[in-house]
Design an enzyme around this catalytic site. Structure first.
Site: not given
Ligand code: UDP
Length: 352
Positions: A58, A79, A83, A147, A197, A215-216
């Site tokens: 674009i 869109f 992201k 972002y 995601n 799980i972050f």
């Molecule tokens: N998340 C996670 N492990 C992953 C991907 C995401 O724990 O492999 C967690 C991330 O830290 C956040 C939630 O899931 O707390 C949603 O993350 P996502 O990237 O889907 O969306 P955003 O960060 O943009 O809200």
């Protein structure tokens, strides 16, 4: 209707929603995080053809302008964007270039061709780390990563353009976390790389493509220590866009609405609901927090219900069930239309 990023996750579902409601759809996409097969799927799901598809960036003003010259566009859904908050921390400039530069290039083409109606894809990430409550549209913007800043800057540009252009009407939809898939199992979220995601990552673990979810962060100030988000079904998200078209003319200028469920779910909640949907425990481990993440982000989505009488109808169970169906039918994404897709009895042919 011109849809930028029409082959992407939300854009492709939006194309189906628009085709289902009788709109003519023109798509532009550069397939950065998508593929041309997506649009064949869109046509099969909708049983109608997309009017035209243009592979272009674009920011390429000349090519974009040619699209407006060739078609009579009455409104745009924008869109096309990068992201990933975490990727934007590592490499911010492409985010400003694509998300802000792309938006101004689009605005310029629209302006030159007398098109003044826009539905803009924004994000609740503009609120940043605003705390555990429901965040309404008046929450001050304080994005935690480039972002979110790129979307916030784009919103301000759009607001300013609207202030100076009485014909312009813009609806900015700030999404919470769109997730899930089309109920047919033919369209879903297919990241071209390791999923960033949560839902696509969990789905790939569940189908055996990845060993376990990381799980972050297990030490957030939330009831179970994992971060809380508002997962809104992608079908509700695109329904909101289609309804938005009916309301563009309600008022001049720019208006902003959150699009969310208004309910928070922790990462462990998602693991539990997905595990129930797929019938096996999704393995996970707790890993360090991811830079740029916030503890909680839950949208107050009541303003859009008051304004349009529209509200989402699907919950996290629907998100997980549909994401799992898509993953099962398309274990390797859109490649070759998915072995699972054919194994489930679909013949891979366009609709009659
Ligand atoms: N998340 C996670 N492990 C992953 C991907 C995401 O724990 O492999 C967690 C991330 O830290 C956040 C939630 O899931 O707390 C949603 O993350 P996502 O990237 O889907 O969306 P955003 O960060 O943009 O809200």
């Amino acid at each position: 209707m011109l849809v930028t990023g029409g082959a992407g996750f939300i854009g492709s579902h939006a194309c189906v929603e628009l085709l289902d409601h009788g709109y003519e759809v023109i798509v532009v996409d550069d397939y950065t995080n998508s593929s041309p097969q997506v649009l064949a799927r869109v046509e099969r799901v909708a049983g109608r053809f997309v009017g035209a598809v243009y592979e272009l960036d674009i920011r390429d003003r000349r090519s974009l302008s040619a699209v407006f010259e060739r078609h009579s566009v009455d409104a745009v859904m924008h869109f096309a964007a990068l992201k990933s908050p975490s990727a934007s921390l590592k490499s911010p400039v492409p985010y400003y270039d694509t998300n802000v530069g792309g938006t101004t290039a689009l605005l310029r083409a629209m302006h030159e061709h007398g098109v003044h109606r826009l539905v803009f894809s924004s994000t609740c990430a503009v609120y940043g780390d605003a705390g555990p409550g429901l965040l309404d549209e008046s929450t001050p913007a304080a994005p935690a990563a480039p972002y979110g800043t790129s979307k916030w800057i784009s919103e301000q540009i759009l607001a300013d353009v609207c202030r100076h252009c009485p014909d312009c009407t813009v609806l900015c939809l700030r999404y919470a976390n769109p997730a899930g898939a089309h109920p047919s199992g033919m369209l879903g979220e297919v990241p071209s790389d390791v999923p960033d995601n949560l839902l696509p990552y969990v789905a790939q673990v569940a189908v055996g493509r990845r060993e376990r979810l990381r799980i972050f962060g297990g030490d957030y100030p939330t009831p179970d220590g994992t971060a809380i988000r508002d997962y809104i079904h992608v079908m509700d998200t695109v329904e909101a866009h289609r309804v938005a078209l009916d309301h563009l003319a309600d008022a001049p200028g720019m208006r902003v609405f959150n699009i969310g469920l208004g309910q928070g779910s922790s990462v462990l909640d998602v693991v539990a609901v997905f595990s129930a949907a797929c019938g096996r425990q999704v393995p996970y481990e707790i890993a360090p927090r991811r830079p740029g993440d916030v503890a909680s982000l839950v949208a107050d989505a009541s303003a859009v219900s008051r304004a349009w009488g529209w509200r989402p109808t699907r919950d996290l169970g629907d998100v997980c069930r549909d994401a799992w169906r898509f993953q099962q039918l398309n274990p390797r994404g859109y490649r070759e239309d998915g072995e699972g897709y054919r194994a489930a009895g679909h013949d891979g042919q366009p609709p009659a």
